[in-house]
Design an enzyme around this catalytic site. Structure first.
Site, PDB file in Angstrom:
ATOM      1  N   ASP A  57       5.274  -4.944   5.151  1.00  0.00           N
ATOM      2  CA  ASP A  57       5.510  -5.769   3.977  1.00  0.00           C
ATOM      3  C   ASP A  57       4.343  -5.563   3.019  1.00  0.00           C
ATOM      4  OD1 ASP A  57       5.335  -8.369   2.317  1.00  0.00           O
ATOM      5  OD2 ASP A  57       7.255  -8.567   3.333  1.00  0.00           O
ATOM      6  N   HIS A  87      11.541 -12.150   4.575  1.00  0.00           N
ATOM      7  CA  HIS A  87      10.883 -10.856   4.727  1.00  0.00           C
ATOM      8  C   HIS A  87      11.143 -10.278   6.116  1.00  0.00           C
ATOM      9  CE1 HIS A  87       8.172 -11.327   1.084  1.00  0.00           C
ATOM     10  NE2 HIS A  87       8.693 -12.540   1.224  1.00  0.00           N
TER      11      HIS A  87
END
Length: 380
Positions: free
Chosen positions: A122, A17
């Site tokens: 995120d 990520h």
């Protein structure tokens, strides 16, 4: 002018990520937008070299380091990334620790210059939506999954057709451009949570994430228009047009050091590895990599290694990091896969060029935020 814009980028502290969001930060900064990346000290050391090179080159990139309270949440000292967790049973502890970033970020928010125009976070960090709402700026989520996955997930959540099936019943994924079927057992954890207390806890987290992302201003995707055109078109309709495919981020790295330092330092000599690869015939090496979060038992790892040896192919087996395994046979099907892979590799290289689709989408996204900021609209 785009130079008055300031995007806060808040990644999940996890290689799969954080690495693409660092690449995304550099891409956005190339358009004269100030970008601040929220990061922990440990991850700043791990990935900071790439960002510091970007800063040294003149890109308007900044780092805001926040202390990670590992020990306060039952985590080992120095555990600042999901792949550092000694057991996935501590996942909730890790997310709880990340959520403590909310107050210090809100405390310094008005001291950031220029004042942030939007938050790109995120999707797993749902508390960032509260920060965006408090300061009345758009909350844009980043998702590393493809639009195919996004669309399939959305349609299953709406239709709920899987709920009436047993694990090995076959279902046709609803509302997709192609006919794709699988068993319920093959669906991801959101639809197969399990029955243990820990599984129910994780399901609660996933449902909270799903509920929060429905309220996002828009979604940035690490994909490109040419790769999955029909799925992108349909997913954009679901999201009222606010889906911007601006990848593949990995192709944005032109500097050899940036390519080499995207993740953790390799434990092998790169020169020796390349020398060995060059000694093999073309298309003869199997590359096996199960991702930074996959943890095989010793027996599973041994079986995998033995199977690779039995294949009679030369292979590279990566213990930690990277992508999933893809073995292409030497028949017609394997050749077709190679042809498709070669075609999309060429298309991917063009998307981030000046008039490429991803560059155009990125410009559209920046212009969207610029207009939103100029009009002073309130995010509800």
């Amino acid at each position: 002018m785009a130079s008055n814009l300031h995007f806060l980028i808040i990644p999940l502290m996890c290689p799969g990520h954080l690495i693409p969001m660092v690449d995304m930060a550099k891409l956005i900064a190339q358009h004269s937008v100030t970008v601040t990346v929220i990061i922990t000290p440990g991850n700043a050391k791990r990935y900071g070299a790439v960002l510091h090179r970007a800063i040294a080159s003149g890109l308007p990139v900044k780092l805001l380091q926040l202390q990670f309270p590992a020990s306060d949440h039952g985590l080992p000292d120095g555990c600042e990334s999901v792949d550092d967790l000694p057991t996935f049973n501590l996942t909730k502890n890790f997310f709880d620790a990340l959520a403590t970033f909310q107050k210090p970020l809100e405390h310094v928010f008005n001291n950031l210059e220029p004042i942030p125009s939007c938050i790109i976070s995120d999707k797993h960090l749902t508390w960032t939506a509260e920060v965006a709402n408090k300061f009345r700026i758009p909350w844009v989520i980043f998702d590393g999954m493809s639009c195919f996955t996004q669309l399939a997930t959305h349609n299953l959540c709406v239709s709920k057709i899987h709920e009436k099936l047993s694990d090995f019943d076959t279902l046709m994924l609803p509302g997709l451009p192609d006919n794709i079927s699988m068993t319920k057992a093959q669906l991801p954890g959101l639809f197969n949570p399990g029955s243990s207390a820990k599984a129910k806890e994780m399901l609660s987290i996933r449902e909270r994430i799903r509920e929060a992302e429905l309220g996002a201003y828009g979604t940035l995707i690490n994909s490109f228009d040419e790769l999955e055109t029909r799925y992108i078109d349909q997913f954009r309709k679901v999201k009222q047009g606010r889906v911007w495919c601006i990848g593949p981020f990995s192709n944005s790295n032109k500097n050899d050091l940036d390519k080499a330092q995207r993740g953790s330092k390799d434990s092998i000599n790169n020169h020796e590895c390349m020398k060995w690869l060059d000694s093999q015939r073309n298309r003869s090496v199997i590359y096996v990599c199960l991702g930074s979060l996959t943890r095989l038992t010793p027996l599973q790892f041994i079986e995998l290694a033995l199977g690779l040896e039995d294949s009679q192919f030369a292979f590279i087996l990566v213990v930690k990091g990277g992508s999933r395994t893809m073995v292409m046979d030497e028949g017609r099907e394997g050749e077709e896969r190679r042809e498709k892979a070669t075609y999309f590799k060429q298309m991917a290289a063009k998307t981030l060029e000046e008039e490429g689709s991803s560059q155009l989408n990125l410009k559209l996204f920046i212009e969207e935020i610029r207009q939103h900021t100029h009009k002073g609209q309130v995010v509800g």
